[in-house]
Design a protein around this motif. Structure first.
Motif, mmCIF file in Angstrom:
data_model
loop_
_atom_site.group_PDB
_atom_site.id
_atom_site.type_symbol
_atom_site.label_atom_id
_atom_site.label_comp_id
_atom_site.label_asym_id
_atom_site.label_seq_id
_atom_site.Cartn_x
_atom_site.Cartn_y
_atom_site.Cartn_z
ATOM 1 N N LEU A 279 0.706 -1.225 0.146
ATOM 2 C CA LEU A 279 0.112 0.049 -0.125
ATOM 3 C C LEU A 279 0.881 1.339 0.054
ATOM 4 N N ASP A 280 2.061 1.246 0.791
ATOM 5 C CA ASP A 280 2.795 2.302 0.917
ATOM 6 C C ASP A 280 3.446 2.539 -0.422
ATOM 7 N N ALA B 204 -5.546 2.466 -1.771
ATOM 8 C CA ALA B 204 -4.559 2.387 -0.993
ATOM 9 C C ALA B 204 -4.460 2.937 0.392
ATOM 10 N N GLU B 205 -5.033 4.257 0.358
ATOM 11 C CA GLU B 205 -5.009 5.042 1.506
ATOM 12 C C GLU B 205 -5.867 4.192 2.699
ATOM 13 N N SER B 206 -7.069 3.948 2.216
ATOM 14 C CA SER B 206 -8.115 3.126 3.466
ATOM 15 C C SER B 206 -7.321 1.791 3.602
ATOM 16 N N GLY B 207 -6.708 1.278 2.492
ATOM 17 C CA GLY B 207 -6.391 -0.146 2.804
ATOM 18 C C GLY B 207 -7.816 -1.322 3.109
ATOM 19 N N VAL B 208 -8.559 -0.856 2.398
ATOM 20 C CA VAL B 208 -10.048 -1.762 2.292
ATOM 21 C C VAL B 208 -10.294 -1.875 1.132
ATOM 22 N N GLU B 209 -10.297 -3.303 0.814
ATOM 23 C CA GLU B 209 -10.879 -3.780 -0.701
ATOM 24 C C GLU B 209 -12.491 -3.464 -0.690
ATOM 25 N N PRO B 210 -12.720 -2.769 -1.639
ATOM 26 C CA PRO B 210 -14.297 -2.426 -1.683
ATOM 27 C C PRO B 210 -15.173 -3.700 -2.062
#
Length: 264
Positions: A16-17, A102-108
């Motif tokens: 993600l980073d 990437a900033e949320s770290g959550v897959e929709p």
């Protein structure tokens, strides 16, 4: 031996980073090219390399939607020679969605992913007229998944569909089609007969049999004649579009008319 969960979590954070850093590099590259600081061909080479990297890695780290968005962006800029201000705006529609993930770290969720895909820009044609059927050209919210490894045949079919106002997304490989169909939920699917892992007719049979995709009009694009063994036994409702000047206009016209009847 099982991989340590803490290690997996760290690898995910590293991805993600790194993705965030890559998106910033794309932003810088776009700005530099628009300012004349780097040649267009060099800028697009950098951009395509980064997008391809995100596309290839995202699914492995649990973010398949980001990978599909990257794939769609890769397809979107496939024929471009430089980044124009208009192209920059459209590209950022893709990049911003990847950045949000990437900033949320959550897959929709599947539903959220479908909504994201339907709002992304697609190339539309305003300068060509379909040779297959006489449509009133307008924007139709009908999305077509075109699966073909050939840029030449893909371009021909894409232009016919875009001339009728349809959204078109091309992928090259059979296995990619399954992920795209699940996430994007296309309204129409066209499969080239000659693919890699599966034939276009096998792919058509599979999607025709699945409840989630059985509603969508499906066609097989082929240079074979109708009596070819690979085309025998296709389920009722799967169309065949033969390439070549003799058959393509009529076959494509029939399929476009079917799309108009079933999807609009």
């Amino acid at each position: 031996m099982a991989i340590d969960e803490d290690l997996l979590a760290q690898l995910k954070l590293d991805f993600l980073d790194h993705t965030t850093d890559q998106l910033e590099e794309i932003d810088t590259t776009i700005n530099n090219q628009l300012a004349g600081k780097i040649p267009p061909q060099d800028a697009l080479k950098i951009i395509r390399r980064i997008i391809h990297s995100i596309k290839g890695q995202a699914g492995s780290f649990g973010f398949p939607t980001a990978g599909i968005i990257a794939h769609r962006l890769e397809d979107f800029i496939e024929d471009d020679k430089k980044v124009t201000p208009e192209l920059s705006i459209n590209m950022h529609a893709f990049l911003d969605k990847i950045r949000e993930i990437a900033e949320s770290g959550v897959e929709p969720s599947s539903e959220e992913a479908t909504g994201i895909m339907r709002k992304l820009p697609v190339k539309r044609s305003t300068s060509i007229q379909s040779t297959a059927i006489d449509f009133d050209i307008q924007t139709h919210e009908v999305e077509v998944l075109l699966v073909t490894p050939s840029r030449v045949s893909g371009k021909i079919v894409r232009e016919e569909l875009q001339a009728c106002g349809f959204r078109v997304v091309r992928v090259q490989f059979a296995l990619e089609a399954f992920e795209f169909a699940v996430r994007s939920k296309p309204d129409v699917m066209i499969f080239a007969m000659t693919l890699d892992e599966l034939s276009g007719s096998d792919l058509a049979r599979a999607f025709n049999a699945m409840v989630a995709t059985s509603h969508a009009p499906v066609a097989v694009l082929t240079s074979f004649s109708l009596d070819h063994p690979g085309l025998q036994g296709l389920p009722e409702g799967i169309s065949v579009i033969r390439s070549g000047a003799t058959h393509f206009p009529d076959d494509m016209g029939d399929f476009l008319a079917r799309i108009q009847t079933e999807c609009m």
